[in-house]
Design an enzyme around this catalytic site. Structure first.
Site, short mmCIF file in Angstrom:
data_model
loop_
_atom_site.label_atom_id
_atom_site.label_comp_id
_atom_site.label_asym_id
_atom_site.label_seq_id
_atom_site.Cartn_x
_atom_site.Cartn_y
_atom_site.Cartn_z
N ASP A 166 36.31 23.48 18.99
CA ASP A 166 35.95 22.39 19.82
C ASP A 166 35.97 22.66 21.14
OD1 ASP A 166 35.35 19.40 20.17
OD2 ASP A 166 37.38 19.81 21.25
N ARG A 173 28.17 21.23 24.71
CA ARG A 173 27.44 19.68 24.47
C ARG A 173 27.48 19.13 25.89
NH1 ARG A 173 31.67 16.83 21.32
NH2 ARG A 173 30.41 14.96 21.73
N LYS A 192 41.39 17.75 17.23
CA LYS A 192 42.51 18.15 18.39
C LYS A 192 43.83 16.96 18.00
CE LYS A 192 39.51 17.43 21.69
NZ LYS A 192 38.52 17.21 22.83
N1 URA Z 1 36.50 13.68 24.28
C1 URA Z 1 36.51 14.42 23.35
O1 URA Z 1 37.59 15.32 23.26
N2 URA Z 1 35.66 14.95 22.79
C2 URA Z 1 34.32 14.38 22.90
O2 URA Z 1 33.40 14.52 22.29
C3 URA Z 1 34.43 13.09 23.57
C4 URA Z 1 35.72 12.80 24.29
#
Ligand code: URA
Length: 427
Positions: A166, A173, A192
């Protein structure tokens, strides 16, 4: 048997197909190990942005991101674990009074947090404005803090091992216009939170001008997706949809928000911050199976005791003066009337321009920078009354922040309808 190569996976999704579990595991694992390139993952993220993912795909994607690192386990702690996550808003300092309050109610609150990016502030940035306070806590120390009945809550930086896929994907992203995808946001947040090892989770999904989700329908979809992902992973999850058209409270900016949170813990503070803190605390206490009344615990001063221990447990001095910006400037009302609008995004932008936020990962933040709001929507103002006080160490930013704040407000004749702060509950 589905094809296990990056180009086939990208084209399958590009053309509106569903990815198999095997394909998802393969692509996340390959990306984590550097075999699926950033270009390929960016193309796949854009295909997901347009085509979406089914519930099964999103659950598998989340599981694969969790499996990319370590999953923490707090099941041996003497108290139930429960955490809160907010999708991010302006002036959203709720974690600061909430974590010690829920710990004072008898839960353990392991809150692994991030730093702010763009117009929404990060909880770690706020806490780092407390002299001596450190976000880096080892897993062994985290366990000790959570087990200590006088503390019971820790807010710390997620280690490199927590859902590393992530971390890499979020950074991509962020620079490829693929943040605002419901399955990608939901899987990013929930991977997470599930890896963090909490048994229960309350989500504060923000809706409105200052939020990721601008309308209730998309916020509901995001909340439902996350609640389902939690349930699939065995984490009891509830979401509140809460309004983020107007900033929360009367301050936005790191040290300013810490000071306001301490006011709440002392039994004062702005009504909206108190209301949301208590609403989220009630959900967390119920999910943890505890029999405590958060309002009564707040009034008793026990939440303040936990705050002080929590700050000390991470090296901070709860009595030290907070940093103050070198320069302030006050913006005044140009006419008599009622404040009818204060746009959270506009205020967030001003706070960011004043130096409280960062433009890219790793930038420093000014701890004293931010905005105090002297009036909120619905309040009567007279020409010349202070509306905002801006704080910064870089006074050349005052004009840009001033124009963002002027555009963020309207002064009219009629008191606007005040909608509820908590709009819905899902779970
Ligand atoms: N917070 C996150 O941890 N991930 C996202 O994609 C958007 C906000």
């Amino acid at each position: 048997m589905t094809a296990l190569d990056a180009v086939s996976i990208i084209t399958t999704k590009r053309d509106g197909g569903s990815l198999s579990g095997e394909q998802i595991d393969w692509v996340i694992d390959g990306f984590t190990r550097g075999e699926v390139t950033d270009e390929q993952m960016s193309a796949l993220a854009m295909a997901i942005f347009w085509r979406g993912m089914t519930r099964a795909e999103t659950a598998r994607w989340t599981a694969a991101m969790i499996a990319s690192g370590q999953r923490m386990d707090f099941t041996d702690l003497p108290r139930p674990t429960v955490d809160k996550h907010s999708t991010g808003g302006v002036g959203d300092k709720i974690t600061l009074p909430l974590a010690p309050l829920v710990a004072a109610c008898g839960a353990a609150v392991p809150q692994l947090s991030g730093r702010g990016l763009g117009h929404t502030g990060g909880t770690l940035d706020k806490l780092e404005s407390i002299p001596g306070w450190r976000a880096d806590v080892s897993p062994a120390r985290l366990r000790e803090i959570l087990a200590d009945p006088a503390v019971g809550a820790a807010v710390c930086a997620a280690g490199a091992d927590l859902a590393p896929a992530d971390k890499r994907l979020y950074a991509l992203r962020d620079v490829t216009g693929t943040v605002e995808s419901i399955p990608l946001i939901a899987s990013s947040i929930m991977s997470k939170k599930i890896a963090e090892g909490t048994a229960a989770l309350v989500l504060d999904v923000k809706v409105g001008a200052g939020a990721f989700m601008k309308d209730p329908a998309s916020a509901t979809e995001l909340a439902t997706t996350m609640v389902e992902l939690g349930a699939d992973a065995g984490v009891r999850t509830v979401a509140l949809l809460t309004a983020m058209d107007t900033p929360l409270g009367r301050t936005a900016g790191n040290a300013l928000e810490v000071a306001e949170s301490v006011e709440v813990l002392a039994g004062g503070g702005p009504a909206d911050v108190v209301e949301l803190t208590l609403a989220l605390a009630a959900e967390m206490v119920a999910l943890a199976g505890l029999d405590a009344d958060p309002a009564q615990v707040l009034a008793s001063g026990r939440a303040m005791d936990h705050w002080r221990s929590m700050v000390r447990a991470q090296g901070g001095d709860p009595d030290a003066p907070l940093p103050r910006a070198a320069h302030t400037e006050t913006l005044r009302a140009e006419r008599d009337g009622v404040l009818t609008r204060m746009d959270a995004l506009g205020v967030g932008l001003a706070v960011w321009r004043l130096g409280a936020g960062r433009a890219k990962q790793g930038d420093p933040v000014q701890f004293g920078a931010g905005v105090e709001m002297h009036a909120k929507p619905g309040e009567v103002v007279r020409a010349g009354d202070p509306l905002f006080t801006m704080h910064t160490d870089t006074p050349r930013m005052f004009p840009a922040a001033t124009s963002a704040l002027r555009e963020a407000i309207d002064i009219g004749e009629r008191v606007p309808d005040a909608g509820p702060l908590v709009l819905d509950r899902i779970g």
